[in-house]
Design an enzyme around this catalytic site. Structure first.
Site, mmCIF file in Angstrom:
data_model
loop_
_atom_site.group_PDB
_atom_site.id
_atom_site.type_symbol
_atom_site.label_atom_id
_atom_site.label_comp_id
_atom_site.label_asym_id
_atom_site.label_seq_id
_atom_site.Cartn_x
_atom_site.Cartn_y
_atom_site.Cartn_z
ATOM 1 N N ARG A 166 3.049 13.729 -8.361
ATOM 2 C CA ARG A 166 3.122 12.825 -9.504
ATOM 3 C C ARG A 166 1.748 12.683 -10.142
ATOM 4 O O ARG A 166 0.743 12.637 -9.439
ATOM 5 C CB ARG A 166 3.631 11.490 -8.987
ATOM 6 C CG ARG A 166 3.516 10.342 -9.921
ATOM 7 C CD ARG A 166 4.434 9.246 -9.457
ATOM 8 N NE ARG A 166 3.693 8.188 -8.773
ATOM 9 C CZ ARG A 166 4.272 7.058 -8.372
ATOM 10 N NH1 ARG A 166 5.552 6.852 -8.551
ATOM 11 N NH2 ARG A 166 3.556 6.136 -7.771
ATOM 12 N N ASP B 33 3.902 -5.006 -7.398
ATOM 13 C CA ASP B 33 3.302 -3.755 -6.909
ATOM 14 C C ASP B 33 3.836 -2.545 -7.669
ATOM 15 O O ASP B 33 3.335 -1.437 -7.506
ATOM 16 C CB ASP B 33 3.554 -3.587 -5.403
ATOM 17 C CG ASP B 33 5.020 -3.761 -5.031
ATOM 18 O OD1 ASP B 33 5.529 -4.878 -5.213
ATOM 19 O OD2 ASP B 33 5.636 -2.786 -4.578
ATOM 20 N N ASP C 152 6.919 4.091 -10.382
ATOM 21 C CA ASP C 152 7.761 3.864 -9.210
ATOM 22 C C ASP C 152 9.238 3.752 -9.562
ATOM 23 O O ASP C 152 9.849 2.685 -9.530
ATOM 24 C CB ASP C 152 7.298 2.616 -8.422
ATOM 25 C CG ASP C 152 6.078 2.929 -7.575
ATOM 26 O OD1 ASP C 152 5.537 4.048 -7.707
ATOM 27 O OD2 ASP C 152 5.662 2.076 -6.784
ATOM 28 N N GLY D 131 0.813 -1.218 0.000
ATOM 29 C CA GLY D 131 0.000 0.000 0.000
ATOM 30 C C GLY D 131 0.838 1.255 0.000
ATOM 31 O O GLY D 131 2.060 1.218 0.127
#
Ligand code: AMP
Ligand code: MG
Length: 494
Positions: free
Chosen positions: A175, A251, A261, A89
């Site tokens: 972002r 993820d 990411d 998360g």
């Protein structure tokens, strides 16, 4: 509602509580704007001057959000280096809202480094300025290359300190993404057998990102196929420019096929298939040449998540999923190979041309040759003969390797009969003159951390916003690192 600020409409926050945790950003001491992406602000219908002003800065720093923002930490799980982690998360990020942009596309606006959330575990929810600078540079560079990516709207120094390997200035990145739904978001529910939530999430993703799936005979199979296709295209894009993501955990794998990411990523200087940048990737799981196989593996995890939706019969679901999944390698090649052929100025639709480009990469690999300079230099060579090959052949530790390759290349160039000027112009459109070399990113980060000096970042950003243009005044940013400048590993420690 502010006339020039953002107009939020938050579809993810409307999903049930299981999907997210509501959380306000934690205010910071003394925010200072270090970079603002005016063009992106305009795309989003936000007045850039508003963003740079008091209310905008309050939003970008997380000190005070504008009306309509609904900050949430998104829940997700994931496979990290192959190991299942049931709860990850947003531990240091918050989705503050969504904006429908000028083209009608719904975009997520996220603050990264905005303080602890329910998913922070032992982390501080903050980011050092270093990773903020790196992500700002990398994501905007990827965009300039035409590669799907999250974007950077702004970077802020917080005026606070964070504890990393050393004490560093804090930063927040704002972002923008088409989506923050990851393979790991599906895994979050699927692995705990929450089929209803899996279905809700799949329906959400279809509605928002893949609306034409609704008309398919099997909408969820169609969803899988489209996600697989986007990932195949993305990985092909990465490999063509020498990008290594560094942490392709599930993820960090976006369901819309954007690069997401940026952690310990890097771009290849010398071409070596086995290059790994992440300091913790000891086994080379996420090496340059492993990325297609890893994407395939991640997509297999996504397929598992959707099994309950594909068909009432488990057996039939597995059959459908396998059928879709096994298309990945061919799809990847269908993007990668034409792209390679284009890099050497030849007909993208002929497989032999891709093979020829792969042979050039093999030749590069055998002698620590700078990938970017070779492809760029090749685009300056005439088709007629090797008289002017000097600058390219000298990049090879064994120039004979290039000579014999170039002779074969010239036969193909002649056979295809495209004029030099047209071919060269096309090659310069796909072979960047500038890449975000790791030592340059590091210099920008060091200046930011050591002296809060953002000039190196700004100069690099400006040059990298036109990576396909020759910029003689920036020749120092085109050259490979000297031995003492080389950066061989990067760290997750954000
Ligand atoms: P990453 O490896 O950067 O993709 O992050 C993996 C997980 O660690 C995510 O759940 C992040 O939210 C969490 N994380 C990373 N850094 C921090 C931090 N400084 N504070 C809280 N959570 C973090
Ligand atoms: Mg991540």
């Amino acid at each position: 509602m502010n006339a020039t600020g953002p107009h939020f409409d938050n579809s993810y926050a409307r999903l049930p509580d299981a999907f997210h945790s509501r959380q306000a950003p934690t205010p910071v001491a003394q925010p200072e704007l270090i970079a603002l992406n005016r063009g992106l602000a305009e795309e989003l219908g936000i007045d850039p001057d508003w963003l740079a002003g008091e209310d905008g800065m309050a939003m970008l720093s997380g000190n005070r959000l504008p009306a309509g923002a609904q900050p949430i930490a998104m829940g997700y799980a994931g496979h990290q280096f192959g190991h299942w982690v049931p709860r990850l998360g947003d531990g240091r990020a918050l989705l503050i809202g969504e904006i429908v942009d000028r083209e009608g596309t719904r975009r997520d606006v996220q603050l990264k480094g905005s303080g602890p959330t329910a998913f922070s575990r032992r982390g501080d929810g903050r980011s050092s300025i270093g990773p903020v600078v790196r992500e700002y540079l990398a994501s905007e560079f990827m965009h300039a290359l035409g590669i799907p990516t999250t974007r950077a709207l702004a970077a802020v120094a917080t005026g606070e300190r964070v504890m990393r390997q050393q004490i560093e200035p804090g930063g927040i990145l704002c972002r923008v993404a088409n989506s923050h739904v990851r393979v790991g978001t599906f895994e979050f529910f699927a692995r705990s057998k929450r089929d209803d939530e899996v279905r809700l999430l799949a329906d959400y993703v279809i509605e928002r990102h893949y609306p034409d799936c609704r008309d398919a005979t099997n909408p969820y199979a169609s969803l899988l196929l489209q996600v697989i296709d986007r990932q195949a295209r993305l990985i092909a894009d990465w490999l063509r420019v020498g990008f290594i993501h560094g942490v392709m955990n599930t993820d960090n794998c976006s369901v819309v096929g954007e690069t997401i990411d940026y952690g310990p990523f890097g771009f290849l200087d010398t071409f070596d298939q086995a290059t790994v940048y992440s300091s913790i990737d000891q086994g080379g799981r996420y090496a340059y040449n492993q990325q297609p196989a890893i994407a395939h593996w991640n997509l297999a995890r996504l397929c598992e998540c959707l099994l309950p939706l594909l068909d009432p019969s488990r057996e039939k679901s597995v059959e459908i999923a396998n059928e879709v999944l096994q298309t990945f390698p061919a799809r990847f090649e269908s993007y990668f190979h034409p792209g390679l052929a284009a890099k050497i100025g030849l007909d993208p639709d002929r497989e032999e041309n891709a093979r020829l480009a792969l042979d050039l990469m093999d030749a590069m690999a055998s002698g620590a040759t700078d990938m970017t300079l070779v492809f760029r230099g090749l685009g300056e060579l005439p088709g007629a003969g090797p008289d002017r090959d000097g600058p390219v052949r000298e990049l090879f530790s064994d120039p004979d390797l290039f000579d014999s390759w170039a002779a074969r290349w010239r036969q193909r160039v002649a056979a295809e009969g495209r004029g030099d000027a047209t071919r060269q112009a096309a090659m310069q459109q796909v072979n960047p003159a500038f890449i975000l070399r790791n030592h340059l990113a590091q210099q920008a980060v060091d200046a930011a951390i050591d002296r809060l000096d953002f000039e190196p970042m700004r100069r690099l950003h400006k040059v990298l916003s036109r990576p396909f243009d020759d910029q003689p005044e920036a020749a120092d940013l085109a050259r490979p690192p000297r031995l003492d400048e080389r950066v061989l590993t990067t760290f997750c420690g954000t």
